[in-house]
Design a protein around this motif. Sequence first.
Motif, PDB file in Angstrom:
ATOM      1  N   UNK A 218     -36.560  24.027 -10.175  1.00  0.00           N
ATOM      2  CA  UNK A 218     -36.222  22.761  -9.515  1.00  0.00           C
ATOM      3  C   UNK A 218     -34.882  22.226 -10.002  1.00  0.00           C
ATOM      4  N   UNK A 219     -34.373  22.811 -11.093  1.00  0.00           N
ATOM      5  CA  UNK A 219     -33.137  22.282 -11.662  1.00  0.00           C
ATOM      6  C   UNK A 219     -33.416  21.196 -12.688  1.00  0.00           C
ATOM      7  N   UNK A 220     -34.683  20.838 -12.847  1.00  0.00           N
ATOM      8  CA  UNK A 220     -35.068  19.866 -13.882  1.00  0.00           C
ATOM      9  C   UNK A 220     -35.110  20.544 -15.246  1.00  0.00           C
ATOM     10  N   UNK A 221     -35.281  19.732 -16.275  1.00  0.00           N
ATOM     11  CA  UNK A 221     -35.250  20.263 -17.638  1.00  0.00           C
ATOM     12  C   UNK A 221     -36.339  21.328 -17.841  1.00  0.00           C
ATOM     13  N   UNK A 253     -28.451  20.847  -4.613  1.00  0.00           N
ATOM     14  CA  UNK A 253     -28.606  22.302  -4.557  1.00  0.00           C
ATOM     15  C   UNK A 253     -27.386  23.033  -5.113  1.00  0.00           C
ATOM     16  N   UNK A 254     -26.190  22.550  -4.762  1.00  0.00           N
ATOM     17  CA  UNK A 254     -24.961  23.213  -5.244  1.00  0.00           C
ATOM     18  C   UNK A 254     -24.870  23.098  -6.764  1.00  0.00           C
ATOM     19  N   UNK A 255     -25.216  21.909  -7.280  1.00  0.00           N
ATOM     20  CA  UNK A 255     -25.120  21.690  -8.727  1.00  0.00           C
ATOM     21  C   UNK A 255     -26.085  22.617  -9.484  1.00  0.00           C
ATOM     22  N   UNK A 256     -27.301  22.739  -8.944  1.00  0.00           N
ATOM     23  CA  UNK A 256     -28.301  23.584  -9.615  1.00  0.00           C
ATOM     24  C   UNK A 256     -27.830  25.035  -9.615  1.00  0.00           C
TER      25      UNK A 256
END
Length: 490
Positions: A218-221, A253-256
């Motif tokens: 999810x891109x979360x920690x 999405x791009x950042x992840x």
Amino acid sequence: MSKDMILILDLGGSQCMSAARKVRGEGVYCEILPSHVPVEALRSKKPRGLILVGAPREDASGEPALSREVFHLGVPVLCVGYAARRMNAILGGECRDTALSLQTAEVTFEPCALFEGLTRCERYVSRMDNIRPFPGGRVLATTPEGVAAAFGDEERQIYGMQFSAEQNDPDGLTILSNFCRGICGCEPWWNAQTYLDEELIRIQQAVGEEGSALMAISGGVDSTVCAALIHRAIGDRLHCLFVDTGLMRKGEPERVQAMFEAMRMPVEIVDARSRFLSALSSVTEGRDKRRIIDEVFVEVFEQEAARFPQADCLVQGTIYPDVIGSFGAPRIGVGVPAHGRFRVVLEPTRTLFKDEVRLMGELMGIPGEIIDRQPFPGPGLAVRCMGEVTEEKLAALRLADAIFREEIASAGLEKRLGQYFAVLMNAGVQKEYTVALRCVSAADAVSASAYRLPYDLLERVMARITSEVPSVSRVVYDITSKPPASIEWE
Ligand code: XMP
């Protein structure tokens, strides 16, 4: 290496979490189980000792189940607060009326292993009853009024204390350490590095030489640390998918993808935006949105998983609070069913608290900007967009939220805040929306308080949102703490 562990039996509430954090902080590994767990299950874990803590909620019907056999396992038992009174009653002691409540009391200790190193001291008491200890037990600490603040049978190593060791007590740590290390004889072995080293070996053994794993991140920690752990163990045999639900913040999405690329972990973005949006059409209740999003997520994941027939292991970023149920809603991606085709389900962060997950991330060299990311709900902007979720509303919300985040970043406040975001309220007759800003400092699952953002910053955000987001004509700031409010609006 010794694998000593303490089991914490939870009789309700959230105190068991604080107790577990304190015990682990002493280097002693512990796990939490509900108090109704069958005694055989406790025995099979081979604990060196048990701590019983917590109390049923006031509106709960009946007392939490607790078997008498818990006190006959042959390992030391420490019962705190309500659990001490329950234990005393079960073992044949007498509990009379309440003697002290919600006040400070001076407690004097008898010489005994549990209270070694403690001196007479004032402590806060939420409740102490007049009790007569169970047969074999004696009073181990008293108040000036003669109330048995603690009691126990040192031969059988069963202790009860009517004040808390796990929350604000000045001697809480000493008492827990006396119990775990002194009385139970636990060797301190638990720390993030040992855990990491052992987990890597466990993962390698579970996946085997030929196996490969699939994970939805999810891109979360939590999912990032979990993916990094698996990647470190099996390298490119881990495939990461990022399901773009269309309910993400601006640029997410791009950042992840960039974040994962920088860590040399390729991630594939699955564009499922229109699927989520059409499933959410005319849905207005937060609970229904969550359920639908979960269902669509599972469908999308299963469909995508079919493209990786060789992947025989499923990775889930479950963390300990998910397991012991301290969060209201299960998190998206955590509940992906382990259907038949996967040989193994890997959950390398399953026994870790959030701060331990962060520590693990630091040990693996994950950049601070990822480790310190604020939590973001799995159902994303859907639960921050009141009423029906539409493309138009999401676009307005995404922009307002980005403006708020930009202004917080340029004020240099990011690190001081727990969670901050925008919420889009329903449009009135004018067809123009109101945006509510929410910003809480250091939040946990149980409490949070609204942060006193500088007024000029709020004004700047208001001016930018009302001029840059055409459909928004009003901005308000939510100053409610949790409780009574929750952090999210739905
Ligand atoms: P509340 O709103 O219950 O939120 O005070 C506590 C924390 O949980 C997050 N949250 C969720 N996370 N799925 C999630 O993954 C959800 O449905 C969900 N609802 C709330 C919230 O952002 C806060 O950090």
